[in-house]
Scaffold this active site. Structure first.
Site, short mmCIF file in Angstrom:
data_model
loop_
_atom_site.label_atom_id
_atom_site.label_comp_id
_atom_site.label_asym_id
_atom_site.label_seq_id
_atom_site.Cartn_x
_atom_site.Cartn_y
_atom_site.Cartn_z
N TYR A 10 0.89 -1.20 -0.08
CA TYR A 10 0.09 -0.01 0.21
C TYR A 10 0.73 1.36 0.08
CZ TYR A 10 -3.53 -3.16 1.46
OH TYR A 10 -4.87 -4.19 1.41
N HIS A 15 -4.21 6.52 -0.91
CA HIS A 15 -4.67 6.35 0.19
C HIS A 15 -3.71 6.68 1.45
CE1 HIS A 15 -8.70 6.15 1.81
NE2 HIS A 15 -8.76 4.55 2.12
N ASN A 64 -9.30 2.24 7.81
CA ASN A 64 -10.79 1.89 8.34
C ASN A 64 -10.70 1.93 9.79
OD1 ASN A 64 -11.39 2.54 5.79
ND2 ASN A 64 -12.40 0.24 5.43
N ASP A 89 -5.75 11.77 2.69
CA ASP A 89 -6.18 12.01 1.22
C ASP A 89 -7.51 12.45 1.10
OD1 ASP A 89 -6.91 9.37 2.40
OD2 ASP A 89 -7.94 8.91 0.14
N ASN A 110 -13.53 6.64 5.51
CA ASN A 110 -13.82 5.71 6.68
C ASN A 110 -12.73 5.78 7.61
OD1 ASN A 110 -16.18 4.73 5.82
ND2 ASN A 110 -15.17 3.18 4.47
#
Length: 187
Positions: A10, A15, A64, A89, A110
């Site tokens: 990631y 994100h 989240n 973001d 979230n």
């Protein structure tokens, strides 16, 4: 607090821009991130020789589930929620744009939703790093979990530097002065 998802898969995603900004801040201050019991990586620094102390934190949880690490760090460092700065973001802001605000809703983000739930208030400072809207009919969830496009990666270092400057300005000068600096049209 720089929001993102853990792990190398990631690291370059849109994100994860919040964590990228915190890496920039840590690099500027030669600060090293260390594991913290609140399920986060933490580095401490100052904005200048006599500047305010910064607790730079990147949750080890997925986006989240950012609320528990944030709440734990606020308790541990005895930081009131109104001094919390969350870097994240923002789809509704054009790429290569930084906007600052205090409070408000989660806007479908979230990570923000979980933080608001965990700390019991939306009244914290936000550095909103524009990533723009997905092209065509691409779902937003897919867009934010993709790496920046090659054309965006050229401008990304400047965007990260601007967002890091915004964090330092918020901490040193307060919201109004920082907004005047970062929301002003280019000269």
């Amino acid at each position: 607090m720089g929001l993102g998802n853990p792990g190398a898969d990631y690291a370059g995603n849109r994100h994860n821009v919040g964590q990228m900004v915190l890496a920039e801040l840590a690099d500027r201050r030669s600060a090293s991130f260390r594991s913290h019991k609140a399920n986060a990586m933490v580095a401490e620094a100052r904005t200048g020789i006599d500047g305010p102390r910064l607790v730079l934190a990147k949750p080890n949880s997925f986006m989240n589930l950012s609320g528990a690490p944030v709440a734990g760090l606020l308790r541990f460092f005895k930081i009131p929620a109104d001094r919390l700065i969350v870097v994240h973001d923002e789809l509704d802001i054009p790429f290569d744009t930084v906007r600052l605000k205090r409070g408000g809703g989660h806007g479908g983000h979230n990570g923000l939703r979980d933080i608001i739930s965990a700390i019991g208030t939306p009244e914290f400072l936000r550095v909103r790093v524009g990533i723009g809207r997905p092209p065509g009919r691409q779902p937003a969830a897919d867009f934010v979990l993709r790496d920046f496009a090659s054309t965006e990666r050229v401008a990304l270092p400047n965007l990260l530097a601007d967002a890091a400057d915004a964090v330092e300005s918020l901490a040193s000068d307060g919201l109004t002065a920082a907004q005047q600096r970062f929301h002003a049209p280019p000269a």
